[in-house]
Design a protein around this motif. Sequence first.
Motif, PDB file in Angstrom:
ATOM      1  N   MET A 164       0.857  -1.304   0.057  1.00  0.00           N
ATOM      2  CA  MET A 164      -0.189   0.044   0.014  1.00  0.00           C
ATOM      3  C   MET A 164       0.831   1.430   0.012  1.00  0.00           C
ATOM      4  O   MET A 164       0.493   2.331  -0.748  1.00  0.00           O
ATOM      5  CB  MET A 164      -0.939  -0.017   1.370  1.00  0.00           C
ATOM      6  N   LEU A 165       1.825   1.366   0.529  1.00  0.00           N
ATOM      7  CA  LEU A 165       2.804   2.425   0.670  1.00  0.00           C
ATOM      8  C   LEU A 165       3.346   2.534  -0.752  1.00  0.00           C
ATOM      9  O   LEU A 165       3.654   3.801  -1.046  1.00  0.00           O
ATOM     10  CB  LEU A 165       4.069   2.154   1.714  1.00  0.00           C
ATOM     11  N   ASP A 167       2.083   1.663  -3.718  1.00  0.00           N
ATOM     12  CA  ASP A 167       1.097   2.296  -4.350  1.00  0.00           C
ATOM     13  C   ASP A 167       0.918   3.722  -4.134  1.00  0.00           C
ATOM     14  O   ASP A 167       0.621   4.480  -4.930  1.00  0.00           O
ATOM     15  CB  ASP A 167      -0.001   1.378  -4.237  1.00  0.00           C
ATOM     16  N   PHE A 168       0.954   4.235  -2.825  1.00  0.00           N
ATOM     17  CA  PHE A 168       0.810   5.346  -2.417  1.00  0.00           C
ATOM     18  C   PHE A 168       1.806   6.506  -3.304  1.00  0.00           C
ATOM     19  O   PHE A 168       1.456   7.364  -3.965  1.00  0.00           O
ATOM     20  CB  PHE A 168       0.567   5.741  -0.954  1.00  0.00           C
ATOM     21  N   LEU A 230      -7.928  -1.709  -1.011  1.00  0.00           N
ATOM     22  CA  LEU A 230      -7.159  -0.988  -0.327  1.00  0.00           C
ATOM     23  C   LEU A 230      -6.076  -0.350  -1.246  1.00  0.00           C
ATOM     24  O   LEU A 230      -5.410   0.790  -1.034  1.00  0.00           O
ATOM     25  CB  LEU A 230      -6.330  -1.617   0.981  1.00  0.00           C
ATOM     26  N   ILE A 231      -5.605  -1.212  -2.205  1.00  0.00           N
ATOM     27  CA  ILE A 231      -4.582  -0.792  -3.162  1.00  0.00           C
ATOM     28  C   ILE A 231      -5.100   0.321  -4.113  1.00  0.00           C
ATOM     29  O   ILE A 231      -4.256   1.440  -4.265  1.00  0.00           O
ATOM     30  CB  ILE A 231      -4.101  -2.041  -4.104  1.00  0.00           C
ATOM     31  N   SER A 234      -5.049   3.625  -1.998  1.00  0.00           N
ATOM     32  CA  SER A 234      -3.725   4.151  -2.072  1.00  0.00           C
ATOM     33  C   SER A 234      -3.306   4.870  -3.243  1.00  0.00           C
ATOM     34  O   SER A 234      -2.701   5.809  -3.029  1.00  0.00           O
ATOM     35  CB  SER A 234      -2.645   2.870  -1.569  1.00  0.00           C
ATOM     36  N   PHE A 237      -5.163   8.028  -3.316  1.00  0.00           N
ATOM     37  CA  PHE A 237      -4.940   8.832  -2.077  1.00  0.00           C
ATOM     38  C   PHE A 237      -3.520   9.486  -2.685  1.00  0.00           C
ATOM     39  O   PHE A 237      -3.338  10.697  -2.294  1.00  0.00           O
ATOM     40  CB  PHE A 237      -4.681   8.226  -0.849  1.00  0.00           C
ATOM     41  N   GLY A 238      -2.745   8.893  -3.035  1.00  0.00           N
ATOM     42  CA  GLY A 238      -1.461   9.307  -3.497  1.00  0.00           C
ATOM     43  C   GLY A 238      -1.575  10.135  -4.723  1.00  0.00           C
ATOM     44  O   GLY A 238      -1.189  11.389  -4.485  1.00  0.00           O
TER      45      GLY A 238
END
Length: 250
Positions: A164-165, A167-168, A230-231, A234, A237-238
Amino acid sequence: MAMRPEDVLFMMILFGRGIVSSGGSATDVEVALESIGQKNGFKTEVASTPTVIHISLIEPDGRSWSRIERIKVERPDFYRITAYRNLLREYLDDETSWVDIVESLKLLESTRERYPLLLRSICSGIAAMAFSYVFGGNLLESVFSGVITAPIFLLLSLIPSNRMLIDFLAGFMTTILAVLCGYFFDLNSSKIIVGSIMPYVPGILITNSILELANRNLVSGSSKFTEAILILVSLVFGASSAFFVAGGLV
Protein backbone atom coordinates in the motif's frame (compact mmCIF):
# COMPACT_ATOMS: atom_id res chain seq x y z
CA MET A 1 6.72 -47.09 -4.16
CA ALA A 2 3.52 -46.23 -2.27
CA MET A 3 3.31 -42.85 -0.59
CA ARG A 4 2.84 -42.53 3.15
CA PRO A 5 0.20 -40.05 4.35
CA GLU A 6 2.90 -37.66 5.55
CA ASP A 7 4.53 -37.80 2.10
CA VAL A 8 1.20 -36.98 0.46
CA LEU A 9 0.70 -34.05 2.84
CA PHE A 10 4.20 -32.77 2.12
CA MET A 11 3.62 -32.87 -1.63
CA MET A 12 0.26 -31.13 -1.19
CA ILE A 13 1.86 -28.36 0.85
CA LEU A 14 4.51 -27.80 -1.84
CA PHE A 15 1.85 -27.58 -4.54
CA GLY A 16 -0.53 -25.43 -2.51
CA ARG A 17 2.12 -23.06 -1.20
CA GLY A 18 3.57 -22.58 -4.66
CA ILE A 19 0.26 -21.92 -6.41
CA VAL A 20 -0.98 -19.46 -3.78
CA SER A 21 2.31 -17.56 -3.51
CA SER A 22 2.38 -17.23 -7.32
CA GLY A 23 -1.05 -15.59 -7.43
CA GLY A 24 -3.23 -18.64 -8.09
CA SER A 25 -6.80 -18.81 -6.87
CA ALA A 26 -8.11 -20.79 -3.91
CA THR A 27 -10.23 -22.83 -6.32
CA ASP A 28 -7.11 -23.89 -8.26
CA VAL A 29 -5.42 -24.95 -5.03
CA GLU A 30 -8.37 -26.94 -3.75
CA VAL A 31 -8.94 -28.75 -7.05
CA ALA A 32 -5.24 -29.62 -7.36
CA LEU A 33 -4.87 -30.92 -3.80
CA GLU A 34 -8.11 -32.88 -3.88
CA SER A 35 -6.97 -34.62 -7.08
CA ILE A 36 -3.70 -35.62 -5.38
CA GLY A 37 -5.59 -37.02 -2.38
CA GLN A 38 -8.01 -38.91 -4.59
CA LYS A 39 -5.14 -40.48 -6.54
CA ASN A 40 -3.70 -41.82 -3.28
CA GLY A 41 -7.00 -43.14 -1.94
CA PHE A 42 -7.74 -40.39 0.60
CA LYS A 43 -10.78 -38.27 1.13
CA THR A 44 -9.34 -34.77 1.15
CA GLU A 45 -10.62 -31.63 2.84
CA VAL A 46 -8.87 -28.42 1.80
CA ALA A 47 -9.46 -24.87 3.00
CA SER A 48 -7.36 -22.29 1.17
CA THR A 49 -7.10 -18.57 1.83
CA PRO A 50 -4.53 -16.07 0.49
CA THR A 51 -2.37 -16.56 3.60
CA VAL A 52 -3.19 -20.01 5.05
CA ILE A 53 -3.79 -23.53 3.72
CA HIS A 54 -5.42 -26.22 5.87
CA ILE A 55 -5.30 -29.79 4.56
CA SER A 56 -6.86 -32.93 6.06
CA LEU A 57 -6.42 -36.46 4.69
CA ILE A 58 -9.04 -39.02 5.76
CA GLU A 59 -8.57 -42.75 5.23
CA PRO A 60 -11.52 -45.11 4.63
CA ASP A 61 -11.26 -46.38 8.22
CA GLY A 62 -11.62 -42.84 9.60
CA ARG A 63 -8.02 -42.11 10.55
CA SER A 64 -6.89 -38.64 9.54
CA TRP A 65 -3.80 -36.47 9.12
CA SER A 66 -3.86 -32.69 9.03
CA ARG A 67 -1.49 -29.82 8.37
CA ILE A 68 -1.77 -26.04 8.39
CA GLU A 69 0.68 -23.91 6.44
CA ARG A 70 1.19 -20.14 6.58
CA ILE A 71 1.71 -18.67 3.12
CA LYS A 72 3.74 -15.64 2.10
CA VAL A 73 2.07 -14.07 -0.92
CA GLU A 74 4.32 -12.76 -3.68
CA ARG A 75 3.58 -11.02 -6.97
CA PRO A 76 1.60 -12.94 -9.63
CA ASP A 77 3.83 -15.24 -11.67
CA PHE A 78 2.11 -16.97 -14.59
CA TYR A 79 5.24 -18.93 -15.48
CA ARG A 80 5.33 -20.61 -12.07
CA ILE A 81 1.58 -21.26 -12.04
CA THR A 82 1.90 -22.98 -15.43
CA ALA A 83 4.89 -24.97 -14.18
CA TYR A 84 2.92 -26.19 -11.14
CA ARG A 85 0.02 -27.24 -13.37
CA ASN A 86 2.39 -29.16 -15.65
CA LEU A 87 3.97 -30.95 -12.68
CA LEU A 88 0.52 -31.84 -11.34
CA ARG A 89 -0.50 -33.27 -14.71
CA GLU A 90 2.71 -35.33 -14.89
CA TYR A 91 2.05 -36.75 -11.43
CA LEU A 92 -1.61 -37.55 -12.03
CA ASP A 93 -0.80 -39.20 -15.38
CA ASP A 94 2.04 -41.25 -13.82
CA GLU A 95 4.57 -39.69 -16.18
CA THR A 96 6.97 -38.92 -13.31
CA SER A 97 7.51 -40.57 -9.92
CA TRP A 98 6.39 -38.71 -6.83
CA VAL A 99 9.99 -38.51 -5.60
CA ASP A 100 11.03 -36.66 -8.76
CA ILE A 101 7.93 -34.47 -8.54
CA VAL A 102 8.83 -33.43 -5.00
CA GLU A 103 12.39 -32.57 -6.07
CA SER A 104 11.04 -30.53 -8.99
CA LEU A 105 8.65 -28.72 -6.65
CA LYS A 106 11.51 -27.84 -4.29
CA LEU A 107 13.57 -26.53 -7.21
CA LEU A 108 10.66 -24.50 -8.58
CA GLU A 109 9.96 -23.02 -5.16
CA SER A 110 13.58 -21.82 -4.88
CA THR A 111 13.45 -20.20 -8.32
CA ARG A 112 13.70 -16.43 -8.09
CA GLU A 113 12.43 -13.77 -10.44
CA ARG A 114 13.04 -14.93 -14.00
CA TYR A 115 13.14 -11.49 -15.58
CA PRO A 116 15.64 -8.74 -14.62
CA LEU A 117 14.27 -5.71 -12.83
CA LEU A 118 15.47 -3.41 -15.59
CA LEU A 119 13.54 -5.39 -18.21
CA ARG A 120 10.38 -5.31 -16.08
CA SER A 121 10.78 -1.56 -15.63
CA ILE A 122 11.09 -1.03 -19.38
CA CYS A 123 8.02 -3.21 -19.98
CA SER A 124 6.04 -1.20 -17.42
CA GLY A 125 6.94 1.94 -19.33
CA ILE A 126 5.80 0.40 -22.61
CA ALA A 127 2.55 -0.68 -20.97
CA ALA A 128 2.02 2.84 -19.62
CA MET A 129 2.52 4.27 -23.11
CA ALA A 130 -0.06 1.88 -24.52
CA PHE A 131 -2.61 2.65 -21.79
CA SER A 132 -2.16 6.39 -22.23
CA TYR A 133 -2.72 6.10 -25.98
CA VAL A 134 -5.74 3.82 -25.56
CA PHE A 135 -7.35 6.29 -23.15
CA GLY A 136 -7.09 9.15 -25.64
CA GLY A 137 -3.59 10.54 -25.18
CA ASN A 138 -1.60 11.75 -28.15
CA LEU A 139 1.81 10.36 -29.08
CA LEU A 140 3.80 12.84 -26.98
CA GLU A 141 1.60 12.32 -23.91
CA SER A 142 1.99 8.55 -24.29
CA VAL A 143 5.76 8.86 -24.53
CA PHE A 144 5.89 11.01 -21.38
CA SER A 145 3.70 8.45 -19.61
CA GLY A 146 6.19 5.69 -20.40
CA VAL A 147 9.22 7.83 -19.55
CA ILE A 148 7.69 8.66 -16.15
CA THR A 149 6.59 5.12 -15.31
CA ALA A 150 9.77 3.13 -16.06
CA PRO A 151 12.16 4.86 -13.60
CA ILE A 152 9.49 5.11 -10.89
CA PHE A 153 8.77 1.38 -11.22
CA LEU A 154 12.52 0.67 -10.99
CA LEU A 155 12.94 2.89 -7.93
CA LEU A 156 9.92 1.58 -6.03
CA SER A 157 10.87 -2.05 -6.73
CA LEU A 158 14.09 -1.44 -4.80
CA ILE A 159 12.27 -0.17 -1.71
CA PRO A 160 11.53 -2.94 0.87
CA SER A 161 8.09 -1.81 2.01
CA ASN A 162 4.46 -2.89 2.06
CA ARG A 163 2.30 -2.84 -1.05
CA MET A 164 0.00 0.00 0.00
CA LEU A 165 2.87 2.40 0.71
CA ILE A 166 4.45 1.52 -2.63
CA ASP A 167 1.17 2.24 -4.42
CA PHE A 168 0.71 5.52 -2.54
CA LEU A 169 4.20 6.62 -3.62
CA ALA A 170 3.51 5.46 -7.18
CA GLY A 171 0.32 7.52 -7.36
CA PHE A 172 2.02 10.55 -5.80
CA MET A 173 5.22 10.51 -7.87
CA THR A 174 3.59 9.79 -11.23
CA THR A 175 1.00 12.51 -10.71
CA ILE A 176 3.58 15.11 -9.67
CA LEU A 177 5.74 14.41 -12.73
CA ALA A 178 2.72 14.23 -15.05
CA VAL A 179 1.47 17.63 -13.83
CA LEU A 180 4.93 19.14 -14.38
CA CYS A 181 5.06 17.69 -17.90
CA GLY A 182 1.62 19.07 -18.65
CA TYR A 183 2.58 22.50 -17.33
CA PHE A 184 5.91 22.89 -19.14
CA PHE A 185 4.99 21.18 -22.41
CA ASP A 186 1.34 22.25 -22.66
CA LEU A 187 0.01 18.67 -22.53
CA ASN A 188 -3.06 17.06 -20.99
CA SER A 189 -1.64 15.78 -17.69
CA SER A 190 -4.71 13.58 -17.09
CA LYS A 191 -3.82 11.41 -20.11
CA ILE A 192 -0.28 11.03 -18.81
CA ILE A 193 -1.49 10.16 -15.30
CA VAL A 194 -3.97 7.50 -16.37
CA GLY A 195 -1.32 5.68 -18.40
CA SER A 196 1.29 5.91 -15.64
CA ILE A 197 -0.99 4.60 -12.92
CA MET A 198 -2.54 1.70 -14.84
CA PRO A 199 0.47 -0.69 -14.41
CA TYR A 200 -0.13 -0.52 -10.64
CA VAL A 201 -3.85 -1.30 -10.79
CA PRO A 202 -4.41 -4.79 -9.27
CA GLY A 203 -6.35 -6.21 -12.20
CA ILE A 204 -5.42 -9.86 -11.61
CA LEU A 205 -6.28 -9.54 -7.92
CA ILE A 206 -9.71 -8.05 -8.70
CA THR A 207 -10.44 -10.73 -11.30
CA ASN A 208 -9.43 -13.58 -8.98
CA SER A 209 -11.49 -12.14 -6.11
CA ILE A 210 -14.62 -11.96 -8.26
CA LEU A 211 -14.08 -15.50 -9.58
CA GLU A 212 -13.60 -16.87 -6.08
CA LEU A 213 -16.70 -15.11 -4.77
CA ALA A 214 -18.60 -16.61 -7.71
CA ASN A 215 -17.25 -20.05 -6.73
CA ARG A 216 -18.38 -19.39 -3.12
CA ASN A 217 -14.85 -19.22 -1.76
CA LEU A 218 -16.11 -16.37 0.37
CA VAL A 219 -13.16 -15.96 2.76
CA SER A 220 -10.51 -15.97 0.04
CA GLY A 221 -12.59 -13.88 -2.37
CA SER A 222 -13.50 -11.27 0.24
CA SER A 223 -9.94 -10.89 1.51
CA LYS A 224 -8.54 -10.49 -2.01
CA PHE A 225 -11.27 -8.02 -2.92
CA THR A 226 -10.55 -6.00 0.22
CA GLU A 227 -6.83 -5.99 -0.57
CA ALA A 228 -7.54 -4.79 -4.11
CA ILE A 229 -9.76 -1.97 -2.82
CA LEU A 230 -7.07 -0.87 -0.36
CA ILE A 231 -4.48 -0.81 -3.15
CA LEU A 232 -6.78 1.30 -5.32
CA VAL A 233 -7.43 3.66 -2.40
CA SER A 234 -3.66 4.02 -1.91
CA LEU A 235 -3.21 4.92 -5.58
CA VAL A 236 -6.04 7.44 -5.51
CA PHE A 237 -4.88 8.95 -2.23
CA GLY A 238 -1.36 9.31 -3.59
CA ALA A 239 -2.58 10.99 -6.77
CA SER A 240 -4.94 13.28 -4.80
CA SER A 241 -2.10 14.30 -2.49
CA ALA A 242 0.04 15.16 -5.51
CA PHE A 243 -2.76 17.31 -6.96
CA PHE A 244 -3.00 19.10 -3.61
CA VAL A 245 0.76 19.77 -3.59
CA ALA A 246 0.91 20.84 -7.25
CA GLY A 247 -2.50 22.50 -7.31
CA GLY A 248 -1.17 25.78 -8.63
CA LEU A 249 0.16 24.12 -11.77
CA VAL A 250 -3.04 22.32 -12.79
